[in-house]
Structure formats: C-alpha cells, structure tokens
Scaffold this active site. Structure first.
Site, PDB file in Angstrom:
ATOM      1  N   LYS A 163     -39.870   3.236  46.114  1.00 10.38           N
ATOM      2  CA  LYS A 163     -40.355   4.650  46.318  1.00 10.38           C
ATOM      3  C   LYS A 163     -39.185   5.794  46.186  1.00 10.38           C
ATOM      4  O   LYS A 163     -39.727   6.608  45.415  1.00 10.38           O
ATOM      5  CB  LYS A 163     -41.121   4.927  47.570  1.00 10.38           C
ATOM      6  CG  LYS A 163     -42.120   4.140  47.703  1.00 10.38           C
ATOM      7  CD  LYS A 163     -42.893   4.131  49.113  1.00 10.38           C
ATOM      8  CE  LYS A 163     -42.343   3.982  50.500  1.00 10.38           C
ATOM      9  NZ  LYS A 163     -42.184   2.500  50.782  1.00 10.38           N
ATOM     10  N   ARG A 209     -47.711   7.355  56.339  1.00 10.38           N
ATOM     11  CA  ARG A 209     -47.778   5.686  56.734  1.00 10.38           C
ATOM     12  C   ARG A 209     -48.933   5.165  57.396  1.00 10.38           C
ATOM     13  O   ARG A 209     -48.752   4.094  57.613  1.00 10.38           O
ATOM     14  CB  ARG A 209     -46.437   5.442  57.309  1.00 10.38           C
ATOM     15  CG  ARG A 209     -45.347   5.161  56.218  1.00 10.38           C
ATOM     16  CD  ARG A 209     -44.033   4.823  57.001  1.00 10.38           C
ATOM     17  NE  ARG A 209     -43.198   4.044  56.249  1.00 10.38           N
ATOM     18  CZ  ARG A 209     -42.192   4.385  55.930  1.00 10.38           C
ATOM     19  NH1 ARG A 209     -41.891   5.669  55.300  1.00 10.38           N
ATOM     20  NH2 ARG A 209     -41.139   3.339  55.286  1.00 10.38           N
ATOM     21  N   ARG A 235     -40.989  -5.049  58.912  1.00  4.00           N
ATOM     22  CA  ARG A 235     -41.342  -3.771  58.314  1.00  4.00           C
ATOM     23  C   ARG A 235     -42.554  -4.050  57.410  1.00  4.00           C
ATOM     24  O   ARG A 235     -43.447  -3.272  57.237  1.00  4.00           O
ATOM     25  CB  ARG A 235     -40.085  -2.962  57.538  1.00  4.00           C
ATOM     26  CG  ARG A 235     -39.329  -2.309  58.452  1.00  4.00           C
ATOM     27  CD  ARG A 235     -37.804  -2.037  57.903  1.00  4.00           C
ATOM     28  NE  ARG A 235     -37.746  -1.198  56.785  1.00  4.00           N
ATOM     29  CZ  ARG A 235     -36.907  -1.429  55.712  1.00  4.00           C
ATOM     30  NH1 ARG A 235     -35.790  -2.047  56.017  1.00  4.00           N
ATOM     31  NH2 ARG A 235     -36.936  -0.427  54.717  1.00  4.00           N
ATOM     32  N   ARG A 259     -27.648   0.786  55.295  1.00  2.66           N
ATOM     33  CA  ARG A 259     -28.832   0.942  56.146  1.00  2.66           C
ATOM     34  C   ARG A 259     -29.106  -0.197  57.113  1.00  2.66           C
ATOM     35  O   ARG A 259     -29.189  -1.367  56.699  1.00  2.66           O
ATOM     36  CB  ARG A 259     -30.233   1.203  55.234  1.00  2.66           C
ATOM     37  CG  ARG A 259     -30.346   2.697  54.925  1.00  2.66           C
ATOM     38  CD  ARG A 259     -31.543   2.877  53.979  1.00  2.66           C
ATOM     39  NE  ARG A 259     -32.810   2.485  54.593  1.00  2.66           N
ATOM     40  CZ  ARG A 259     -33.906   2.879  54.382  1.00  2.66           C
ATOM     41  NH1 ARG A 259     -34.114   3.522  53.233  1.00  2.66           N
ATOM     42  NH2 ARG A 259     -35.193   2.259  54.977  1.00  2.66           N
ATOM     43  N   ARG A 281     -30.148  -3.934  48.619  1.00  6.90           N
ATOM     44  CA  ARG A 281     -29.863  -2.668  49.146  1.00  6.90           C
ATOM     45  C   ARG A 281     -29.203  -2.563  50.467  1.00  6.90           C
ATOM     46  O   ARG A 281     -28.128  -1.537  50.319  1.00  6.90           O
ATOM     47  CB  ARG A 281     -31.308  -1.934  49.266  1.00  6.90           C
ATOM     48  CG  ARG A 281     -31.077  -0.394  49.529  1.00  6.90           C
ATOM     49  CD  ARG A 281     -32.425   0.229  49.511  1.00  6.90           C
ATOM     50  NE  ARG A 281     -32.994   0.046  50.748  1.00  6.90           N
ATOM     51  CZ  ARG A 281     -34.347   0.598  50.848  1.00  6.90           C
ATOM     52  NH1 ARG A 281     -34.874   1.295  49.831  1.00  6.90           N
ATOM     53  NH2 ARG A 281     -34.919   0.622  51.895  1.00  6.90           N
TER      54      ARG A 281
END
Ligand code: AMP
Length: 190
Positions: free
Chosen positions: A14, A89, A146, A134, A128
């Site tokens: 996204k 969300r 998640r 992160r 990532r």
C-alpha cells in the site's frame, strides 16, 4: 474530487503504491501509519500511547485514529484528490470517514484492494523489517498477528464497500511498475 482508499493486508504494498499514485495524480497522500510514526518520533503523548499497540501488531484505538483524520479534514475537503493508505481499518473508521466527507459534500470514490497471497505477505514483511528497522516487521509472530487482526477487523470493510458498489480488487503480485500500471489504469476508469 477523488477519494481513493488503497486497501490490502500488511505487506500488500500500500505505501509504495500510494506514493506512485500520488506522484502520478498529484493527490494528497494520507497514511495513518506514517502519521502515527511521526507522533512516536516526536515523542508526543499520542505517540507514546500508540506505540504500545503498534509494537504488538494491534490496531491503535479508533478514536485516536479518527481524531487524527478529523484534524486534517479542512485539507481533505479542499484538495483535488486523496489517497487513503492504511485508513480506514475498521468499520467504525469507515463510517466516521463517510460522515466527515458527507459534511463537505464529498464521498469515497473507490476502494482499491491489493490482493496478495498470505505467504508472499510474510516474505515481503520480513524483508522490509531487515531494511526499514520497523519494530512491527521484526518477527514472524508480530507479523502473523497483524495479518490475523487484518482478517478480523479490516477485511469486513470489503463487504461495506461492496454493498456501496465501490470495491475494486487489483492483482497485487508482479513488479512494482506492473501493479502501479494496473492501479493507474483502474483509477482512470472511475
Ligand atoms: P501501516 O504503516 O499502515 O502498516 O501501520 C502501522 C501500524 O500503525 C498498524 O499495524 C497499526 O498498529 C497502526 N495503524 C495505522 N493505521 C491505523 C488505523 N487506521 N487504525 C488503527 N491502527 C492503525
């Protein structure tokens, strides 16, 4: 005006695709994840509260996120277009957004949903995590949580927008450029 929700599970791409859409159409990029990370970096009270949820792979409470969007409503209502990235969300967030937009005589144009298989999501998020630092991408358990939270709380939005005739699935596997072209071509048909 165009109000486009870029939708999909964690790792669907996204953020990357939102940026490419913004570059192409010159719309406003509205990422609640980026806004929250900004609050954390600035060590605000909101950031401190949000960090606990983010690090656990849970959603930040609706009222916090809806409040952040409300603070930006004057811009949202006056720019030529908005790409919503990571918001809404939950169904409560979607209803709050619908109501805010109705007040300025606007509405959601479309929900563009990036469709990516589960194993590919985990693979992308772990990669990532290695480069972005992160904390919520660092381990498989948080990532899986998640994705589970997405299935329970966020995926029901597909029904919400399907009923409104605004759901558009987009194949989210392929090169970044291929996926971007699919999205841009879809937006041109709206
Ligand atoms: P993202 O950058 O969109 O992947 O968001 C990172 C994290 O921020 C998510 O896993 C949530 O903990 C939190 N977050 C971002 N956007 C929202 C939202 N709309 N509602 C609740 N939590 C959010």
């Amino acid at each position: 005006m165009m109000h486009l929700i870029l939708f999909g599970p964690p790792g669907a791409g996204k953020g990357t695709q939102a940026q490419l859409l913004v570059d192409h159409f010159k719309f406003l990029h509205l990422s609640t994840g980026d806004l929250l990370r900004g609050e954390i970096a600035a060590k605000t009270e909101l950031g401190l509260q949000a960090k606990k949820f983010i690090d656990a792979g849970e959603l930040v409470p609706d009222e916090t996120v809806i409040g952040m969007i409300k603070n930006l409503i004057d811009r949202i209502c006056t720019v030529p277009g908005v790409i919503y990235d990571g918001f809404p969300r939950t169904v409560a967030q979607a209803i709050a957004l619908d109501n805010m937009l109705t007040e300025c005589k606007e509405g959601i144009t479309a929900l563009l949903s990036l469709e990516v298989p589960h194993d590919e999501l985990v693979k992308r998020l772990l990669i990532r995590g290695e480069s972005s630092g992160r904390t919520d991408d660092a381990d498989v358990a948080t990532i899986e949580n998640r994705i589970t939270v997405y299935g329970e709380k966020t995926q029901p939005l597909i029904n919400h927008y399907t009923q409104l005739g605004k759901y558009h699935p987009i194949e989210g596997v392929g090169s970044i450029e291929e996926i971007s072209t699919r999205l841009i071509n879809k937006v041109k048909t709206l």
